[in-house]
Design a protein around this motif. Structure first.
Motif, PDB file in Angstrom:
ATOM      1  N   ALA A  82       7.154   6.908  11.549  1.00 26.20           N
ATOM      2  CA  ALA A  82       5.788   6.397  11.685  1.00 26.20           C
ATOM      3  C   ALA A  82       5.002   6.745  10.424  1.00 26.20           C
ATOM      4  O   ALA A  82       5.087   7.875   9.919  1.00 26.20           O
ATOM      5  N   TYR A  83       4.259   5.775   9.929  1.00 28.42           N
ATOM      6  CA  TYR A  83       3.483   5.951   8.704  1.00 28.42           C
ATOM      7  C   TYR A  83       2.012   5.613   8.935  1.00 28.42           C
ATOM      8  O   TYR A  83       1.678   4.775   9.773  1.00 28.42           O
ATOM      9  N   LYS A  84       1.154   6.245   8.138  1.00 22.98           N
ATOM     10  CA  LYS A  84      -0.270   5.924   8.118  1.00 22.98           C
ATOM     11  C   LYS A  84      -0.645   5.508   6.704  1.00 22.98           C
ATOM     12  O   LYS A  84      -0.255   6.173   5.737  1.00 22.98           O
ATOM     13  N   ARG A  85      -1.377   4.422   6.579  1.00 20.24           N
ATOM     14  CA  ARG A  85      -1.758   3.931   5.255  1.00 20.24           C
ATOM     15  C   ARG A  85      -2.726   4.898   4.587  1.00 20.24           C
ATOM     16  O   ARG A  85      -3.653   5.424   5.218  1.00 20.24           O
ATOM     17  N   LEU A  86      -2.501   5.137   3.296  1.00 18.61           N
ATOM     18  CA  LEU A  86      -3.356   6.024   2.504  1.00 18.61           C
ATOM     19  C   LEU A  86      -4.064   5.167   1.451  1.00 18.61           C
ATOM     20  O   LEU A  86      -3.567   5.006   0.326  1.00 18.61           O
ATOM     21  N   PRO A  87      -5.216   4.592   1.778  1.00 18.64           N
ATOM     22  CA  PRO A  87      -5.835   3.579   0.912  1.00 18.64           C
ATOM     23  C   PRO A  87      -6.246   4.054  -0.476  1.00 18.64           C
ATOM     24  O   PRO A  87      -6.278   3.269  -1.414  1.00 18.64           O
ATOM     25  N   ASN A  88      -6.544   5.334  -0.629  1.00 16.14           N
ATOM     26  CA  ASN A  88      -7.038   5.816  -1.926  1.00 16.14           C
ATOM     27  C   ASN A  88      -6.028   6.688  -2.666  1.00 16.14           C
ATOM     28  O   ASN A  88      -6.360   7.286  -3.694  1.00 16.14           O
ATOM     29  N   GLY A  96       0.829  -1.203   0.000  1.00 15.61           N
ATOM     30  CA  GLY A  96       0.000   0.000   0.000  1.00 15.61           C
ATOM     31  C   GLY A  96       0.859   1.247   0.000  1.00 15.61           C
ATOM     32  O   GLY A  96       2.092   1.190  -0.004  1.00 15.61           O
ATOM     33  N   VAL A  97       0.188   2.388  -0.012  1.00 11.55           N
ATOM     34  CA  VAL A  97       0.862   3.686   0.035  1.00 11.55           C
ATOM     35  C   VAL A  97       0.775   4.215   1.461  1.00 11.55           C
ATOM     36  O   VAL A  97      -0.279   4.158   2.095  1.00 11.55           O
ATOM     37  N   TRP A  98       1.902   4.729   1.948  1.00  8.13           N
ATOM     38  CA  TRP A  98       1.990   5.185   3.323  1.00  8.13           C
ATOM     39  C   TRP A  98       2.468   6.633   3.379  1.00  8.13           C
ATOM     40  O   TRP A  98       3.425   7.004   2.711  1.00  8.13           O
ATOM     41  N   GLY A  99       1.764   7.437   4.194  1.00  5.97           N
ATOM     42  CA  GLY A  99       2.165   8.819   4.415  1.00  5.97           C
ATOM     43  C   GLY A  99       2.635   9.003   5.849  1.00  5.97           C
ATOM     44  O   GLY A  99       2.539   8.094   6.672  1.00  5.97           O
ATOM     45  N   THR A 100       3.124  10.186   6.147  1.00 11.63           N
ATOM     46  CA  THR A 100       3.621  10.472   7.495  1.00 11.63           C
ATOM     47  C   THR A 100       2.490  10.413   8.509  1.00 11.63           C
ATOM     48  O   THR A 100       1.424  11.010   8.307  1.00 11.63           O
ATOM     49  N   PHE A 101       2.707   9.681   9.595  1.00 15.56           N
ATOM     50  CA  PHE A 101       1.717   9.590  10.668  1.00 15.56           C
ATOM     51  C   PHE A 101       1.960  10.709  11.670  1.00 15.56           C
ATOM     52  O   PHE A 101       3.071  10.890  12.163  1.00 15.56           O
ATOM     53  N   THR A 102       0.905  11.469  11.954  1.00 20.89           N
ATOM     54  CA  THR A 102       0.987  12.560  12.921  1.00 20.89           C
ATOM     55  C   THR A 102       0.055  12.262  14.073  1.00 20.89           C
ATOM     56  O   THR A 102      -1.138  12.007  13.864  1.00 20.89           O
ATOM     57  N   ALA A 103       0.578  12.277  15.272  1.00 21.03           N
ATOM     58  CA  ALA A 103      -0.223  11.962  16.457  1.00 21.03           C
ATOM     59  C   ALA A 103      -0.631  13.230  17.193  1.00 21.03           C
ATOM     60  O   ALA A 103       0.100  14.221  17.210  1.00 21.03           O
ATOM     61  N   GLY A 104      -1.822  13.185  17.803  1.00 25.75           N
ATOM     62  CA  GLY A 104      -2.293  14.290  18.621  1.00 25.75           C
ATOM     63  C   GLY A 104      -2.739  15.481  17.807  1.00 25.75           C
ATOM     64  O   GLY A 104      -2.521  15.585  16.600  1.00 25.75           O
TER      65      GLY A 104
END
Length: 244
Positions: free
Chosen positions: A210-216, A27-35
């Motif tokens: 840390a990454y967050k999946r970008l499904p679309n 999948g495609v992953w972008g930067t994960f930002t918390a808080g």
């Protein structure tokens, strides 16, 4: 005794089956930002360790960082790999500004593509690492990976010395990069990066992305063919002005 055995067998059949399936990072992953409106703070990466260079490398590195800070205050930019259209390489390509990265996972290979400059690295799964002398130095080195439970451990060697490390740190041909990819949630992944270099570093440098999946998200072509910028004699990036 027979009754107790039958009861135990019956209870065992009710236990959930243990899954041996490895995680799929495709999948495609972008930067994960918390808080602050971002993701769960509990999934945020730990603070980076301290970068400790040996004295002969620390002084020029700190001078370069100071020069960059002064240039930024003046609204100028000193030359770097991106300006010169040179690949960032490993490990910097794993996090370039806000550009995402794409993972394509198969049974024998994990292919990682950075949208920035369309950089590509290949991680060969369940293969032995080569001897350092047998690896031709390059921007991405030679990466091999193996599974440690639900964590993919990636070992990379053979990165040419002109490729900057963490925050532009220098390194020798003996630099060894170890990454641990792990899903903390179905759509949140950490990449713990350990840089070890007995020539340049006093101790290994450890930090986590840390990454967050970008499904679309669809990856965009990024080719560095911009010839409007150049580097002057002071190492400052300038814009070419078309002569009349």
């Amino acid at each position: 005794m027979k009754t107790l055995l039958c009861t135990a067998l019956a209870a065992a059949t009710l236990l959930p089956a243990q899954s041996t399936k490895t995680p799929d990072f495709t999948g495609v992953w972008g930067t994960f930002t918390a808080g602050r409106g971002g993701g769960d703070p509990k999934l945020a990466p730990p603070p980076a360790g301290q970068l400790v260079l040996k004295p002969e490398y620390a002084k020029p590195y700190e001078a370069r960082r100071a020069a960059e800070a002064d240039a930024n205050k003046r609204g100028e930019q000193l030359a770097n790999s991106g300006v010169l259209c040179i690949p960032y390489g490993v490990p910097t390509m794993m996090s370039v500004a806000v550009y995402p990265v794409e993972f394509i996972q198969t049974a024998r290979q994990l292919t990682i593509i950075s949208e920035a400059f369309s950089e590509v690295r290949r991680v060969y799964l369940d293969r032995p690492q080569a001897a350092l002398d047998d690896v031709a130095p390059g921007y991405y080195g030679r990466s091999v990976g193996h599974w440690d439970g639900d964590t993919l451990v990636v070992d990379t060697i053979g990165i040419k010395t002109s490729v900057n490390g963490y925050r532009g740190m220098p390194h020798s041909e003996k630099m060894h990069v170890t990454e641990r990819f792990k899903l903390l949630a179905p759509d949140v992944m950490h990449d713990q990066i350990t840089i070890d270099d007995p020539v340049v570093l006093e101790k290994p440098m450890i930090y986590t992305l840390a990454y967050k999946r970008l499904p679309n998200y669809e990856m965009v072509e990024f080719v560095c063919d911009n010839n409007r910028e150049y580097v002057d004699e002071h190492g400052v990036v300038r814009m070419r002005i078309k002569e009349k």
